[in-house]
Design an enzyme around this catalytic site. Structure first.
Site, PDB file in Angstrom:
ATOM      1  CG  ASN A   7       4.733  31.823 -21.861  1.00 29.10           C
ATOM      2  OD1 ASN A   7       5.587  31.387 -21.307  1.00 29.10           O
ATOM      3  ND2 ASN A   7       3.760  30.455 -21.397  1.00 29.10           N
ATOM      4  CG  ASP A   9       5.756  28.821 -18.724  1.00 29.24           C
ATOM      5  OD1 ASP A   9       6.059  29.784 -18.031  1.00 29.24           O
ATOM      6  OD2 ASP A   9       5.176  28.276 -19.432  1.00 29.24           O
ATOM      7  CG  HIS A  10       9.509  26.853 -24.420  1.00 28.05           C
ATOM      8  ND1 HIS A  10       8.498  26.822 -23.828  1.00 28.05           N
ATOM      9  CD2 HIS A  10       9.106  26.562 -25.615  1.00 28.05           C
ATOM     10  CE1 HIS A  10       7.519  26.194 -24.895  1.00 28.05           C
ATOM     11  NE2 HIS A  10       7.636  26.278 -25.875  1.00 28.05           N
ATOM     12  NE  ARG A  49       5.021  19.662 -18.526  1.00 29.34           N
ATOM     13  CZ  ARG A  49       3.836  19.245 -18.678  1.00 29.34           C
ATOM     14  NH1 ARG A  49       3.777  19.679 -20.673  1.00 29.34           N
ATOM     15  NH2 ARG A  49       3.063  18.591 -18.823  1.00 29.34           N
ATOM     16  CG  HIS A  50       7.256  24.510 -17.526  1.00 34.72           C
ATOM     17  ND1 HIS A  50       6.431  25.548 -16.922  1.00 34.72           N
ATOM     18  CD2 HIS A  50       7.656  23.971 -18.881  1.00 34.72           C
ATOM     19  CE1 HIS A  50       5.554  25.711 -17.288  1.00 34.72           C
ATOM     20  NE2 HIS A  50       5.492  25.280 -18.585  1.00 34.72           N
ATOM     21  CB  THR A 100       1.811  23.083 -25.198  1.00 32.35           C
ATOM     22  OG1 THR A 100       1.580  24.079 -24.645  1.00 32.35           O
ATOM     23  CG2 THR A 100       0.592  22.706 -26.655  1.00 32.35           C
ATOM     24  CB  THR A 101      -2.677  25.166 -22.017  1.00 38.06           C
ATOM     25  OG1 THR A 101      -1.527  25.844 -21.165  1.00 38.06           O
ATOM     26  CG2 THR A 101      -3.749  25.117 -21.730  1.00 38.06           C
ATOM     27  N   GLY A 189       0.846  29.709 -30.067  1.00 41.90           N
ATOM     28  CA  GLY A 189       0.832  29.109 -31.145  1.00 41.90           C
ATOM     29  C   GLY A 189       1.340  30.552 -31.619  1.00 41.90           C
ATOM     30  N   GLY A 210       5.263  33.205 -26.384  1.00 38.63           N
ATOM     31  CA  GLY A 210       6.170  32.365 -25.804  1.00 38.63           C
ATOM     32  C   GLY A 210       6.935  31.450 -26.976  1.00 38.63           C
ATOM     33  CG  HIS A 211       7.344  26.833 -29.151  1.00 35.18           C
ATOM     34  ND1 HIS A 211       7.586  25.854 -29.226  1.00 35.18           N
ATOM     35  CD2 HIS A 211       7.564  27.004 -30.496  1.00 35.18           C
ATOM     36  CE1 HIS A 211       8.394  25.836 -29.293  1.00 35.18           C
ATOM     37  NE2 HIS A 211       8.368  26.308 -31.021  1.00 35.18           N
TER      38      HIS A 211
HETATM   39  N1  PXP Z   1      -0.812  31.837 -23.385  1.00 35.11           N
HETATM   40  C1  PXP Z   1      -1.980  30.807 -22.752  1.00 35.11           C
HETATM   41  C2  PXP Z   1      -3.272  30.802 -21.697  1.00 35.11           C
HETATM   42  C3  PXP Z   1      -1.119  29.500 -22.978  1.00 35.11           C
HETATM   43  O1  PXP Z   1      -0.849  28.243 -22.025  1.00 35.11           O
HETATM   44  C4  PXP Z   1      -0.095  29.437 -23.775  1.00 35.11           C
HETATM   45  C5  PXP Z   1       1.405  28.435 -23.549  1.00 35.11           C
HETATM   46  O2  PXP Z   1       1.374  28.561 -22.659  1.00 35.11           O
HETATM   47  C6  PXP Z   1       0.872  30.850 -24.260  1.00 35.11           C
HETATM   48  C7  PXP Z   1      -0.695  31.576 -24.100  1.00 35.11           C
HETATM   49  C8  PXP Z   1       2.152  31.415 -25.114  1.00 35.11           C
HETATM   50  O3  PXP Z   1       1.481  30.204 -26.307  1.00 35.11           O
HETATM   51  P1  PXP Z   1       2.971  29.680 -27.185  1.00 35.11           P
HETATM   52  O4  PXP Z   1       4.085  29.537 -26.302  1.00 35.11           O
HETATM   53  O5  PXP Z   1       2.302  28.750 -28.277  1.00 35.11           O
HETATM   54  O6  PXP Z   1       3.126  30.798 -27.850  1.00 35.11           O
END
Ligand code: PXP
Length: 241
Positions: A7, A9-10, A49-50, A100-101, A189, A210-211
């Site tokens: 992911n 997004d960041h 936002r991103h 976040t979600t 997470g 992602g994070h």
């Molecule tokens: N899966 C979904 C559906 C998410 O919304 C997110 C966060 O955008 C992730 C996975 C990835 O989560 P993280 O950034 O905590 O790894």
């Protein structure tokens, strides 16, 4: 082998902090693929936002396979998905105020909308996963509305100080989903430590992370980034000795 969806997004979050052109999440996505990612996940949020619409457009051109678009189940997003044809859509709940979600989609509570959205996407040939909590009733509802996969929200597992009970919920939900013929994905997470217990859950086919991955990338790249800046500073320095 379990697929890894990275992911990015960041990366877009850093770019949007300055409304600048860099860092480009499309470049990050290509590098992640070079590093062995099996796919790329982006969340096009209603408030942009991103990730921006342009990112989805260009990403679709350079990521040949494994592009997973996370999105809310709204008319606007459904139209965008059908237009850009990601390899998969993961429907997620979306609140503007959240960082976040924060939780899974309430497929039971929003059954009519999720059913219609899933049908629209599946009819367009786009496989649909639903991001839900590891709750048996939500798994059953996901099957009933026609999704082909569920992504279990691992946030509570990741946040728990003693995660065993949350792990067992994920385990039981994965078994149930598999029995119903649903593909099993997980995410949210996950990091370099807690992922090790997740991969022991049977039937998991895909993790979206992602994070923790972007956090590590920003740190392991720091030494090189500073070296490159020092080199750039020195290149035309007039007082070379
Ligand atoms: N899966 C979904 C559906 C998410 O919304 C997110 C966060 O955008 C992730 C996975 C990835 O989560 P993280 O950034 O905590 O790894």
């Amino acid at each position: 082998m379990i697929r890894l969806g990275v992911n990015v997004d960041h990366i877009a979050t850093i770019r949007q902090a300055r409304r600048a052109a860099e860092p480009d999440p499309v470049v990050a996505a290509s590098l992640a693929m070079l590093g062995g990612a099996n796919g790329i996940t982006i969340h096009l949020r209603e408030d942009r936002r991103h990730i921006q619409d342009r990112d989805l457009l260009v990403m679709r051109q350079v990521i040949p396979t494994g592009l997973n678009l996370e999105m809310g189940c709204t008319d606007e997003m459904l139209g965008i998905a059908v237009q850009h044809r990601p390899d998969q859509v993961t429907l997620v709940p979306e609140k503007r105020q959240e960082l976040t979600t924060e939780g899974g989609l309430d497929v039971i509570g929003q059954r009519a909308a999720v059913l219609a959205g899933t049908k629209q996407l599946m009819d367009a040939g786009i496989p649909v996963a639903l991001f839900i909590n590891p709750d048996p009733a939500q798994v059953l509802a996901s099957k009933e509305v026609g999704a082909i996969a569920v992504e279990f929200h691992t946030g509570q597992y990741a946040d728990a100080t003693t995660p065993q009970a949350e792990w067992e919920k994920l385990h039981a939900a994965a078994v149930l989903a598999h029995e119903l013929g649903l593909h099993v994905h997980m995410g949210h997470g996950l990091n370099y430590l807690n992922v090790q217990k997740i991969v022991r859950i049977p039937y998991v086919e895909e993790l979206n992370i992602g994070h923790s991955l972007i956090a590590r990338a920003s740190l392991v790249g720091m030494v090189q980034a500073v070296k490159d800046m020092k080199a750039a500073m020195m290149e035309h320095y007039p007082h070379k000795i």
